[in-house]
Enzyme design. Sequence first.
Site, PDB file in Angstrom:
ATOM      1  N   GLY A  10       0.827  -1.210   0.000  1.00 41.46           N
ATOM      2  CA  GLY A  10       0.000   0.000   0.000  1.00 41.46           C
ATOM      3  C   GLY A  10       0.860   1.257   0.000  1.00 41.46           C
ATOM      4  N   PHE A  11       0.198   2.366   0.165  1.00 36.34           N
ATOM      5  CA  PHE A  11       0.860   3.677   0.152  1.00 36.34           C
ATOM      6  C   PHE A  11       1.938   3.756   1.247  1.00 36.34           C
ATOM      7  CE2 PHE A  11      -0.013   8.036   2.194  1.00 36.34           C
ATOM      8  CZ  PHE A  11       1.080   8.633   1.590  1.00 36.34           C
ATOM      9  N   ASP A  31       0.636  -9.102   1.797  1.00 31.23           N
ATOM     10  CA  ASP A  31      -0.427  -8.202   1.333  1.00 31.23           C
ATOM     11  C   ASP A  31      -1.331  -8.980   0.386  1.00 31.23           C
ATOM     12  OD1 ASP A  31      -1.814  -5.983  -0.116  1.00 31.23           O
ATOM     13  OD2 ASP A  31      -0.370  -4.729   0.954  1.00 31.23           O
ATOM     14  N   TYR A 150     -14.432   1.169  10.040  1.00 32.09           N
ATOM     15  CA  TYR A 150     -13.000   1.481  10.118  1.00 32.09           C
ATOM     16  C   TYR A 150     -12.622   1.904  11.543  1.00 32.09           C
ATOM     17  CZ  TYR A 150      -8.554   3.774   8.894  1.00 32.09           C
ATOM     18  OH  TYR A 150      -7.233   4.155   8.815  1.00 32.09           O
ATOM     19  N   TYR A 164      -2.582  -8.099  24.451  1.00 35.47           N
ATOM     20  CA  TYR A 164      -1.421  -8.975  24.263  1.00 35.47           C
ATOM     21  C   TYR A 164      -0.234  -8.456  25.076  1.00 35.47           C
ATOM     22  CZ  TYR A 164      -2.834 -12.473  20.841  1.00 35.47           C
ATOM     23  OH  TYR A 164      -3.412 -13.558  20.239  1.00 35.47           O
ATOM     24  N   THR A 180      -2.002  11.488   6.247  1.00 40.77           N
ATOM     25  CA  THR A 180      -0.673  11.494   5.639  1.00 40.77           C
ATOM     26  C   THR A 180      -0.835  11.475   4.122  1.00 40.77           C
ATOM     27  OG1 THR A 180       0.210  10.352   7.557  1.00 40.77           O
ATOM     28  CG2 THR A 180       1.532  10.246   5.561  1.00 40.77           C
TER      29      THR A 180
HETATM   30  P1  NAD Z   1      -3.439   1.475   1.636  1.00 37.39           P
HETATM   31  O1  NAD Z   1      -4.846   1.082   1.297  1.00 37.39           O
HETATM   32  O2  NAD Z   1      -2.633   2.121   0.585  1.00 37.39           O
HETATM   33  O3  NAD Z   1      -2.642   0.230   2.180  1.00 37.39           O
HETATM   34  C1  NAD Z   1      -3.232  -0.795   2.927  1.00 37.39           C
HETATM   35  C2  NAD Z   1      -2.641  -2.108   2.461  1.00 37.39           C
HETATM   36  O4  NAD Z   1      -3.200  -3.176   3.231  1.00 37.39           O
HETATM   37  C3  NAD Z   1      -2.958  -2.409   0.999  1.00 37.39           C
HETATM   38  O5  NAD Z   1      -1.782  -2.756   0.311  1.00 37.39           O
HETATM   39  C4  NAD Z   1      -3.936  -3.572   1.068  1.00 37.39           C
HETATM   40  O6  NAD Z   1      -3.899  -4.389  -0.063  1.00 37.39           O
HETATM   41  C5  NAD Z   1      -3.490  -4.257   2.354  1.00 37.39           C
HETATM   42  N1  NAD Z   1      -4.521  -5.089   2.964  1.00 37.39           N
HETATM   43  C6  NAD Z   1      -5.784  -4.746   3.314  1.00 37.39           C
HETATM   44  N2  NAD Z   1      -6.434  -5.809   3.845  1.00 37.39           N
HETATM   45  C7  NAD Z   1      -5.551  -6.847   3.830  1.00 37.39           C
HETATM   46  C8  NAD Z   1      -5.631  -8.194   4.245  1.00 37.39           C
HETATM   47  N3  NAD Z   1      -6.760  -8.703   4.771  1.00 37.39           N
HETATM   48  N4  NAD Z   1      -4.539  -8.986   4.100  1.00 37.39           N
HETATM   49  C9  NAD Z   1      -3.394  -8.485   3.582  1.00 37.39           C
HETATM   50  N5  NAD Z   1      -3.257  -7.204   3.159  1.00 37.39           N
HETATM   51  C10 NAD Z   1      -4.332  -6.401   3.288  1.00 37.39           C
HETATM   52  O7  NAD Z   1      -3.552   2.416   2.927  1.00 37.39           O
HETATM   53  P2  NAD Z   1      -2.410   3.283   3.643  1.00 37.39           P
HETATM   54  O8  NAD Z   1      -2.796   4.693   3.549  1.00 37.39           O
HETATM   55  O9  NAD Z   1      -1.063   2.870   3.195  1.00 37.39           O
HETATM   56  O10 NAD Z   1      -2.634   2.841   5.163  1.00 37.39           O
HETATM   57  C11 NAD Z   1      -1.791   1.886   5.797  1.00 37.39           C
HETATM   58  C12 NAD Z   1      -2.186   1.757   7.254  1.00 37.39           C
HETATM   59  O11 NAD Z   1      -2.050   3.016   7.915  1.00 37.39           O
HETATM   60  C13 NAD Z   1      -3.639   1.324   7.447  1.00 37.39           C
HETATM   61  O12 NAD Z   1      -3.705   0.426   8.525  1.00 37.39           O
HETATM   62  C14 NAD Z   1      -4.353   2.609   7.787  1.00 37.39           C
HETATM   63  O13 NAD Z   1      -5.483   2.368   8.591  1.00 37.39           O
HETATM   64  C15 NAD Z   1      -3.268   3.377   8.531  1.00 37.39           C
HETATM   65  N6  NAD Z   1      -3.498   4.824   8.439  1.00 37.39           N
HETATM   66  C16 NAD Z   1      -3.221   5.510   7.291  1.00 37.39           C
HETATM   67  C17 NAD Z   1      -3.449   6.883   7.247  1.00 37.39           C
HETATM   68  C18 NAD Z   1      -3.128   7.718   6.031  1.00 37.39           C
HETATM   69  O14 NAD Z   1      -3.298   8.944   6.070  1.00 37.39           O
HETATM   70  N7  NAD Z   1      -2.622   7.161   4.945  1.00 37.39           N
HETATM   71  C19 NAD Z   1      -4.003   7.535   8.360  1.00 37.39           C
HETATM   72  C20 NAD Z   1      -4.301   6.784   9.483  1.00 37.39           C
HETATM   73  C21 NAD Z   1      -4.024   5.431   9.521  1.00 37.39           C
END
Ligand code: NAD
Length: 323
Positions: A10-11, A31, A150, A164, A180
């Site tokens: 992901g991002f 992933d 969420y 845990y 972010t």
């Molecule tokens: P994203 O959607 O780009 O990345 C999430 C990744 O998780 C993806 O690659 C997706 O394929 C993978 N994924 C989802 N469900 C899955 C599963 N069951 N098994 C395996 N892989 C799985 O999102 P992101 O922005 O990179 O966010 C990453 C983390 O950071 C997340 O947990 C998100 O909640 C947290 N977060 C992000 C932000 C932000 O601003 N980007 C803010 C708060 C929290």
Amino acid sequence: MHIVVSGGAGFLGSHLCETLLDRGDSVTCVDNLVTGREENLSHIRKNPRFTFLTVDVTDRDALDLALGDVPVDAVAHLASAASPPDYHRIPLETLLVGSRGTENMLELADRHGARFILASTSEVYGDPAVHPQREDYWGNVNPTGPRSVYDEAKRYAEAVTTAYGRSRGTNVGIVRIFNTYGPRMRAIDGRVVTSFIAQALNGDSLSIYGDGSQTRSFCYVDDLIRGLIALLDSTETGPVNIGNPAERTVASLAELIVALSGSQSEIEYFPLPIDDPTRRKPNIDLAMRSLQWSPRVGILQGLKQTIAWFASRPEEVRNAAPF
Ligand code: NAD
């Protein structure tokens, strides 16, 4: 260290994998690509210290089989849909990855005596009644509202992570990530920065939901990753806020993006969605004190880099319209 990163395609996960490899760690990324993209990893796929496994982390047997006997010194659990259009599209999967997915990754860390960090979110504060948000604020979340799949998944993830730590002595840390942005976001992910950039680059009107006076605090991805790694390397349990406290209205963000993109786009206003938080700003005293972390990249620099990245992908940006 050998670090297992869930959600590494992901991002944020892809930037984390890359930075860990750069400093000499080995990384196994797990992933299922539900919102991630393999191309985010194309530049590191050939690194001999990097392994990519397509697996759903909610499936314990598949996860164990895929990982086999890889050494595990740390686990960074980032897997979860994160943008509203994504978690509205896959609500049950979002609850499952926050609950069972988190449990499976915790079990993995616990079995190996490894450090575990959970990517939680500022969404656990819901529509906050306290401003700015400190970690000891319990939040104002609607448990059955449209965002609850969420928010509540992450709140459960925090609870099980803490349990845990308390009951098994697992070495856990929780980071609450605030908005972010940066390269490798998807133009269609529906988050405000990407939507505005794609609309500005396409010459379409920028859509503001509400009157634009709601605020957000935007953290550039490089700063966020530095914070995640500081937490990973520490024994801080958290939860610890990581985000940029420079607060900005959504309307002023729109104007800035139009100006930086050299666009002629207008701004259009639409009704505010249900439960959309009106203010968001992290208090980062704990991160500064316990992780010696604070953001370094200002919004102008970060947006310029992000806009340049999207401008280099005209097809993706064109296909993102209309919102
Ligand atoms: P994203 O959607 O780009 O990345 C999430 C990744 O998780 C993806 O690659 C997706 O394929 C993978 N994924 C989802 N469900 C899955 C599963 N069951 N098994 C395996 N892989 C799985 O999102 P992101 O922005 O990179 O966010 C990453 C983390 O950071 C997340 O947990 C998100 O909640 C947290 N977060 C992000 C932000 C932000 O601003 N980007 C803010 C708060 C929290």
